[in-house]
Write an enzyme that holds these catalytic residues in place. Structure first.
Site, PDB file in Angstrom:
ATOM      1  N   THR A   1       0.836  -1.201   0.000  1.00  0.00           N
ATOM      2  CA  THR A   1       0.000   0.000   0.000  1.00  0.00           C
ATOM      3  C   THR A   1       0.872   1.253   0.000  1.00  0.00           C
ATOM      4  OG1 THR A   1      -1.749  -1.174   1.167  1.00  0.00           O
ATOM      5  CG2 THR A   1      -1.788   1.230   1.308  1.00  0.00           C
TER       6      THR A   1
ATOM      7  N   ASN B   1      -5.464  -9.427  -8.064  1.00  0.00           N
ATOM      8  CA  ASN B   1      -5.623 -10.121  -6.780  1.00  0.00           C
ATOM      9  C   ASN B   1      -6.856 -11.009  -6.723  1.00  0.00           C
ATOM     10  OD1 ASN B   1      -6.205  -7.174  -6.930  1.00  0.00           O
ATOM     11  ND2 ASN B   1      -7.454  -7.597  -5.126  1.00  0.00           N
TER      12      ASN B   1
ATOM     13  N   CYS C   1     -17.834  -6.104   1.284  1.00  0.00           N
ATOM     14  CA  CYS C   1     -19.210  -6.166   1.777  1.00  0.00           C
ATOM     15  C   CYS C   1     -19.449  -5.359   3.031  1.00  0.00           C
ATOM     16  CB  CYS C   1     -19.545  -7.611   2.126  1.00  0.00           C
ATOM     17  SG  CYS C   1     -20.459  -8.396   0.839  1.00  0.00           S
TER      18      CYS C   1
HETATM   19  N1  PLP Z   1      -1.636  -4.586  -4.291  1.00  0.00           N
HETATM   20  C1  PLP Z   1      -2.309  -5.732  -4.452  1.00  0.00           C
HETATM   21  C2  PLP Z   1      -2.609  -6.217  -5.822  1.00  0.00           C
HETATM   22  C3  PLP Z   1      -2.707  -6.460  -3.334  1.00  0.00           C
HETATM   23  O1  PLP Z   1      -3.388  -7.596  -3.497  1.00  0.00           O
HETATM   24  C4  PLP Z   1      -2.403  -5.965  -2.046  1.00  0.00           C
HETATM   25  C5  PLP Z   1      -2.843  -6.681  -0.827  1.00  0.00           C
HETATM   26  O2  PLP Z   1      -3.938  -7.181  -0.730  1.00  0.00           O
HETATM   27  C6  PLP Z   1      -1.715  -4.767  -1.939  1.00  0.00           C
HETATM   28  C7  PLP Z   1      -1.339  -4.104  -3.081  1.00  0.00           C
HETATM   29  C8  PLP Z   1      -1.396  -4.154  -0.611  1.00  0.00           C
HETATM   30  O3  PLP Z   1      -0.217  -4.671  -0.065  1.00  0.00           O
HETATM   31  P1  PLP Z   1       0.038  -4.551   1.522  1.00  0.00           P
HETATM   32  O4  PLP Z   1      -0.945  -5.455   2.168  1.00  0.00           O
HETATM   33  O5  PLP Z   1       1.457  -4.993   1.698  1.00  0.00           O
HETATM   34  O6  PLP Z   1      -0.149  -3.132   1.883  1.00  0.00           O
END
Ligand code: PLP
Length: 385
Positions: free
Chosen positions: A72, A149, A325
C-alpha cells in the site's frame, strides 16, 4: 476441527525459515542501522543483505530497492511521489487496480490531474486498444498491475509499458500478487517502478518495497532523516526487512517447483468446480488469459458469495468473497463489473487461492464440503419454488 487455508492472496503464513532469520533481530540484534557501533553495523549489514535478496528476485540492482511498510505504501509513494514531480496531466490506471492504486489516482484530481480508467476485456485483461485510446491525451503516469488479486489474470505489462514510454509517461506496475507465483523481471517488463509486498510471499506483514528506475525522481511521502536514499525516512524495521529478504530468497529458490505444483492443484479444484456447475472468472483460453497458478475465482448462479464463505468457514475452510461487503449493501467486485460480469452473478464470487502447504487431499475435502453446501442450497431453492 482443523482449518484449511485457501486464502493465500489475502496473506500467507510466515515460513519457518523466514521466522528463524528474523528472530535474532527481534532479540539480541536490536541495533539501529544508522548507529556507528557494532550493533548498528550488523543491522545495516542485515538490511544490505535483504536488499540484495529482494533485488535478485526481480532482476534489479540493490540500490533500486526502496523498503516501505508494504504494498500500500509503495503504491502511494509512486503515485503521489511522481505526481509531485511531474506537471499535472492524465494518470491512466487499469479499472481493476487494488484500491491502494485506484484511490490515490482518483485523489490526484484535487491536484489538477485527470484520472482515466483503462478498460479490461471479459477475460480480465487490460484492453490494449483502450490503452492506445487513453494515451492520445497527454499522460504523465500509467499504472497496470502485473497480476490481479481476485482473478489472478496476468497483464501484458510490457506491452502497456512500451505504449507509455512512447508518450513519455512513467510506467508503474503493482506486482504484489505476481511475486513468488511467476517469474517477475523488472527489466523485461520495461517499467519505471514496481511494487512488492512481503506478506504475500511467506514473509512478514508490514514490509514491502518500491523498485525504482534510478533515472526517475520521486518526492518522498515521508520526509525525515533521509533513510532509503531519502525516499522513505524512518528508522528501518530491521526484523521485517530481514524477513522480506529471506522470503524473497525462498521464493526465488522454489518458484520452479512451486508454480507447477500449485497449477496442478488448481486444475484439480477447477475440474471439481466445473462438474458442480460453477462459473469460472478470468479462466478463458490459457494463452489469451494466463493466470498466476494458485488462484481460482468462481460463482454458482443464485448463491451469494458471502453465504458460501460463511458455510465453508463452518466446515473448516478459509476462502474469500469477491465483494467488499457491508451486510446492508453488498457491493459486487469492481474487477468483475469491469469485466462485464452482471452484478447478480458477481455477488456470488468466491476467491480460492492456494499456497505452498496445500495438498491434493485438502482440495478433495474442500470440493466434498462445497458439494454438500451446494446440494443443500439447491434443495432449499427447489422447495421454495
Ligand atoms: N496490491 C495488491 C494487488 C494487493 O493484493 C495488495 C494486498 O492485498 C496490496 C497491493 C497491498 O499490499 P500490503 O498489504 O502490503 O499493503
Amino acid at each position: 476441527m482443523s482449518f484449511v487455508y485457501f486464502d493465500h492472496n489475502a496473506t500467507t503464513p510466515l515460513d519457518g525459515r523466514v521466522l528463524e532469520a528474523m528472530l535474532p533481530f527481534l532479540r539480541e540484534q536490536y541495533g539501529n542501522a544508522s548507529s556507528r557501533h557494532d550493533l548498528g553495523i550488523s543491522a545495516r549489514r542485515a538490511i544490505d543483505q535483504a536488499r540484495e535478496q529482494v533485488a535478485a528476485l526481480v532482476n534489479v540492482r540493490p540500490p533500486q530497492v526502496v523498503f516501505t511498510s508494504g504494498g500500500t505504501e509503495a503504491n502511494n509513494l509512486f503515485i503521489k511521489g511522481a505526481a509531485e514531480i511531474l506537471k499535472p496531466s492524465q494518470i491512466a490506471v487499469s479499472a481493476i487496480e487494488h484500491p491502494c492504486v485506484a484511490r490515490p489516482a482518483e485523489a490526484l484530481a484535487r491536484k489538477g490531474w485527470t484520472a482515466r480508467k483503462l478498460a479490461v476485456t471479459r477475460d480480465g485483461k487490460v484492453d490494449l486498444n483502450d490503452v492506445d485510446a487513453a494515451l492520445k491525451v497527454p499522460t504523465g503516469i500509467v499504472s497496470v498491475m502485473l497480476a490481479n488479486n481476485e482473478t489472478g489474470v496476468i497483464q501484458d505489462v510490457a506491452a502497456v509499458a512500451a505504449r507509455a514510454r512512447a508518450v513519455k509517461a512513467w510506467m508503474h506496475t503493482d506486482a504484489v500478487q505476481a511475486l513468488g507465483k511467476i517469474a517477475v523481471d523488472f527489466e523485461a517488463l520495461n517499467v519505471h517502478a514496481m511494487t512488492l509486498s512481503a506478506h504475500k510471499i511467506y514473509g512478514p506483514k508490514g514490509a514491502g518495497a518500491l523498485i525504482v528506475d534510478k533515472r526517475i525522481e520521486l518526492a518522498p511521502l515521508i520526509a525525515g532523516g533521509g533513510h532509503e536514499h531519502g525516499m522513505r525516512s524512518g528508522t528501518e524495521n530491521v526484523p521485517a526487512i530481514v524477513g522480506f529478504g529471506a522470503a524473497a530468497e525462498l521464493a526465488a529458490s522454489r518458484l520452479t517447483e512451486l508454480a507447477p505444483r500449485l497449477e496442478k492443484l488448481r486444475a484439480r479444484v477447477e475440474q471439481g468446480l466445473t462438474k458442480m456447475g460453477a462459473m469460472l472468472f478470468g479462466a478463458g483460453h490459457a494463452n489469451e488469459s494466463p493466470r498466476v497458478p494458485n488462484t481460482s475465482y468462481f460463482a454458482f448462479r443464485g448463491i451469494d458469495g458471502e453465504t458460501l464463505i460463511i458455510e465453508l468457514d463452518k466446515l473448516g475452510f478459509g476462502v474469500a468473497a469477491g465483494a467488499a461487503c457491508s451486510s446492508a449493501n453488498p457491493e459486487p467486485s469492481a474487477t468483475l463489473l469491469a469485466m462485464g460480469v452482471a452484478p447478480e452473478i458477481a455477488r456470488g464470487a468466491v476467491r480460492f487461492s492456494l499456497g505452498a502447504a496445500n495438498t491434493a487431499q485438502e482440495v478433495d475435502e474442500f470440493l466434498k464440503a462445497l458439494k454438500q453446501i451446494i446440494a443443500r442450497f439447491k434443495n432449499l431453492t427447489a422447495m421454495a419454488v
